[in-house]
Structures are given as structure tokens and as C-alpha cells.
Design an enzyme around this catalytic site. Sequence first.
Site, PDB file in Angstrom:
ATOM      1  N   TYR A 182       0.836  -1.202   0.000  1.00 10.06           N
ATOM      2  CA  TYR A 182       0.000   0.000   0.000  1.00 10.06           C
ATOM      3  C   TYR A 182       0.878   1.261   0.000  1.00 10.06           C
ATOM      4  O   TYR A 182       0.666   2.181  -0.793  1.00 10.06           O
ATOM      5  CB  TYR A 182      -0.962   0.017   1.207  1.00 10.06           C
ATOM      6  CG  TYR A 182      -1.763   1.299   1.256  1.00 10.06           C
ATOM      7  CD1 TYR A 182      -2.828   1.505   0.376  1.00 10.06           C
ATOM      8  CD2 TYR A 182      -1.411   2.338   2.122  1.00 10.06           C
ATOM      9  CE1 TYR A 182      -3.530   2.700   0.373  1.00 10.06           C
ATOM     10  CE2 TYR A 182      -2.110   3.535   2.122  1.00 10.06           C
ATOM     11  CZ  TYR A 182      -3.163   3.711   1.246  1.00 10.06           C
ATOM     12  OH  TYR A 182      -3.844   4.897   1.229  1.00 10.06           O
ATOM     13  N   ARG A 229       1.869   8.733  13.112  1.00 13.30           N
ATOM     14  CA  ARG A 229       1.468  10.021  13.713  1.00 13.30           C
ATOM     15  C   ARG A 229      -0.046  10.225  13.657  1.00 13.30           C
ATOM     16  O   ARG A 229      -0.644  10.768  14.582  1.00 13.30           O
ATOM     17  CB  ARG A 229       2.188  11.156  12.963  1.00 13.30           C
ATOM     18  CG  ARG A 229       1.903  12.554  13.515  1.00 13.30           C
ATOM     19  CD  ARG A 229       2.288  13.621  12.495  1.00 13.30           C
ATOM     20  NE  ARG A 229       1.516  13.454  11.252  1.00 13.30           N
ATOM     21  CZ  ARG A 229       1.778  14.087  10.109  1.00 13.30           C
ATOM     22  NH1 ARG A 229       2.799  14.916  10.032  1.00 13.30           N
ATOM     23  NH2 ARG A 229       1.026  13.886   9.036  1.00 13.30           N
ATOM     24  N   ARG A 239     -10.488   5.074   9.076  1.00 18.14           N
ATOM     25  CA  ARG A 239      -9.397   4.501   8.280  1.00 18.14           C
ATOM     26  C   ARG A 239      -8.413   3.756   9.184  1.00 18.14           C
ATOM     27  O   ARG A 239      -8.111   4.218  10.280  1.00 18.14           O
ATOM     28  CB  ARG A 239      -8.640   5.621   7.536  1.00 18.14           C
ATOM     29  CG  ARG A 239      -9.410   6.222   6.383  1.00 18.14           C
ATOM     30  CD  ARG A 239      -8.524   7.170   5.605  1.00 18.14           C
ATOM     31  NE  ARG A 239      -8.255   8.382   6.355  1.00 18.14           N
ATOM     32  CZ  ARG A 239      -8.814   9.563   6.068  1.00 18.14           C
ATOM     33  NH1 ARG A 239      -9.612   9.680   5.061  1.00 18.14           N
ATOM     34  NH2 ARG A 239      -8.527  10.621   6.812  1.00 18.14           N
ATOM     35  N   PHE A 299      15.455  19.677  -1.630  1.00 12.41           N
ATOM     36  CA  PHE A 299      14.083  19.233  -1.869  1.00 12.41           C
ATOM     37  C   PHE A 299      13.838  17.843  -1.266  1.00 12.41           C
ATOM     38  O   PHE A 299      12.781  17.588  -0.686  1.00 12.41           O
ATOM     39  CB  PHE A 299      13.833  19.229  -3.380  1.00 12.41           C
ATOM     40  CG  PHE A 299      12.541  18.585  -3.801  1.00 12.41           C
ATOM     41  CD1 PHE A 299      11.332  19.227  -3.609  1.00 12.41           C
ATOM     42  CD2 PHE A 299      12.539  17.339  -4.426  1.00 12.41           C
ATOM     43  CE1 PHE A 299      10.137  18.632  -4.009  1.00 12.41           C
ATOM     44  CE2 PHE A 299      11.358  16.738  -4.825  1.00 12.41           C
ATOM     45  CZ  PHE A 299      10.149  17.397  -4.618  1.00 12.41           C
TER      46      PHE A 299
END
Length: 419
Positions: A182, A229, A239, A299
Amino acid sequence: MLNAFAQSITRPSEIKALFTYKFAPKSENIRRHRQSLTKDENKRRCYEFLNMTSRSFAAVIQELDDQLRDAVCLFYLVLRGLDTIEDDMTLDLDRKVELLRSFDKVIYEKGWTFNESGPNEKDRELLVHFDVVIEEFLKLNPKFQQVIADITKRMGNGMADYATGEHRENTSVATIADFDLYCHYVAGLVGHGLSDLFSASNLEAPEVAANTELSNNMGLFLQKTNIIRDYREDLEEGRQFWPREIWGDYADNFSDFIKPEHQDQARACLNAMVLNVLDLVPDVLTYMQQLHNQSVFNFCAIPQVMAIATLNLVFNNMDVYKRNVKIRKGEAVELILASTSMDSVVSIFRHYVHEISKKNDARDPNFINVSMAIGKIEQWITTNIPSSDANARPQSSYLTPIIICIIAVIFLAIYQNLQ
Ligand code: D9A
């Protein structure tokens, strides 16, 4: 803003970072980019969407070199569109699956828009005006378009499989392999796609794109940390992403962890989840080590250092089961400003891993496993970063308490003035 300063009141280095960040002049790169947007209405709207969907990360994308900025911005917006469809609980399942599986075609349909999102979907507006994103996507160099379409196709199909209940038992993710799969679809593939874009732009070597295992784990490290978290929020919204193969050792029901009588089991489960993520750290550092371009390095580094700080915050922290936990804004800004070289990224990781190690408790069933995961990280650092001994983070100086007093007095003065 004042709140951000207040949270960091006992931490002078964070106060300093908050000031630096707030008053730092815009880089030459950003000013040229802003200037070029005044002549291009459609592109300007794309960057407006970017700034709407994610405030802090949008700034990091815009710091990328010219060759990559637009491609990454559009990749981000396309993924955000796909994500909004996956997330939407008001959409009919058949319709959702049809959209997810065809989204890689949708991005080539000039004029395509979507008004069927639920009214509370936070990025509803992006899909309502998706024609703007598509128009700009079609102006990208075809080599960038291909990367984005390929990832969109694989991700959309993966999400559709999960939405129709494959790899799942009722609402829960069953095994660690299912959990990894997933996370591969929703985050690992983002790592792949970005690596492909970096290499296609020639700002990075072809090897960065070729090593898909490392790219995948860049995404898994971020996604798995967020999933730990967000336990409470996800539970409340129905969920469940934690794999039963882990949490099933500690409770019969996923919602048991919020019950006071399950405290000890809940703590052990939380740390088992963190252990699963710690194993990814050596791959994250190996990936970072291959980057050469400064804008690409920053980035990539910023989300990863935020994640290791968050992982330390959640480790052994029962608040995860009660409310949203988040690193302080001052801490986040200090990390952003520091994430500009391999040495400082490594010393940040080392710092947080050390903090985790201090909280590791001999009574925890995974005490030894956590110690071993930490040992492997430390070993990676000593073998791969020869200078790492010299790079240990400096401790705060004897001046710290004095500086804290001065800042506190200034704050009191400001607050009293406001009243
Ligand atoms: C990323 Cl193009 C993400 N995700 C993130 C952000 O970082 C990754 C979504 C789209 C893109 C990129 C990211 C950044 C740099 C290099 C990467 C990478 O790989 C080489 O992705 C793996 O979280 C979302 C996924 C994890 C699902 C991939 C960072 C980000 N931060 C949020 C803060 C937060 O808590 O979500 O979006 C923000 O600043 O708003």
C-alpha cells in the site's frame, strides 16, 4: 506566528531560526521564477493551486532549479488530484475505481474538469479547475509527461485494487507485506517518479532513477511515519493503515489502544511500529548520498529530516493515541535551514536516533530490536561518513539559560503591551 515563537520560547536556536526564516530575502532563483509568472496566467494559477494545497512544501518545490520546477509542480498537482479521488468517501465506489484506473488518460484530455467531489473535500477546487493543470501538463517536455503518466497509471491501479478490497480484510491492512505494498502505491511510486524526473533532467545521474528500491524507501519512510502520527485522526475517520500483523500482537481490536486499561500494550505497539520504520533509515541516507544537485538535495532532504524528527516525537509517546502530535514550527524551520549538506543531514539523523535510543526502555518487548536497528544506523554512519565523529551536533552553550531569560522578558513585555 506569535504562537510559533511562544512554542519555542525556551529554545533560542529555534527562535533564531524563526527570525532568519521570516526575514530572509528571497533567493535570486525564486525572484526570477516569480517574475516569469506575471507573463503566464495559466502557469501562475498552477502555482497558486500548489501554494493552496501545501504551504511549506510548495516553497521547497519552487526552490528547485528551472529544469525541474514545473515538472515537479505538475507531478505534485496530478498526484494531489488522484489522492483527492481516492480519499473521497462520498464518491460511489464504481465511479471512484473508474476514475482511479483512467486518471493517466484524463491528464491528456484538454478541458477535463470534475465537479463530483464531496463538498468537504479540501482539494475539491483543484479538480473543479483541473483543465488548468492539464493545459500546463501538456506543455511539459514529453519525457517528463511520460514519467508522470506512467506513475499515475501504476498508482491509480494500485489505489483501485485497495479500494475494492484486494490485499485487505474488511477495513484493516493484514500483513506487513500488504502494508509495504500500500505504501509503495501511494508513496514509493512518488519516490520512483521523482527520481525518474531528476535523472531525465540531467541534474542527477541515471543511477538515481535506476535504483528503484532506494527511491521506494524514500517514500515509505515518509508515509509510514505519517501513518503512525495520524493514528487518532484516521481512527476517527474510519481509516486503518497499521498492519494487523504488528498491532494484532498487542490487542484484539485496533481501537483498543485508546483505552486507559490498554496503556502498556498500546505503548509496546507504538514502538513496534516505529521499529518497522527505523529499518528504512540506512536506505534513506544511501539515497541522499547519491545526490549532487543542491536544489534536488534540499528538496529531498527537508521531508526526510522532518520525518526523523516526527519519528522521535512519536516514539514512546502516548499522546499519539489521544490527539494530533506535530513537531514545533520552530523545530521544523530550524531543520529546513540546516538541511543543505550531507554532513548536516547525517548529524540531524544521528541526533534524533540518539534521542530515540534514550527513550528506549528495557521493559519494552522490542527493546533489543530497537537497539539493533539503531546500531545498524550508527554503523552505516561510521562506515559511510568518514568525518562523522567531528560532526556530532554541538550542545547548547552555557549562555542558553541567560538567553532564555532575555527572550522571556521580551515576550512578557510584548504580551503586556497587547493587553
Ligand atoms: C512528496 Cl512530488 C510527496 N509527499 C510528501 C512530501 O515529500 C515527498 C508528495 C508529492 C511529491 C513529493 C517527496 C519529496 C522529495 C523527494 C521524495 C518525496 O522522494 C524522492 O517523496 C517520496 O510527504 C507525500 C508522500 C509521502 C505520500 C509521497 C513532503 C510533504 N510534506 C507536508 C507535510 C506533511 O506532514 O504532510 O508534502 C507539507 O509540507 O505539506
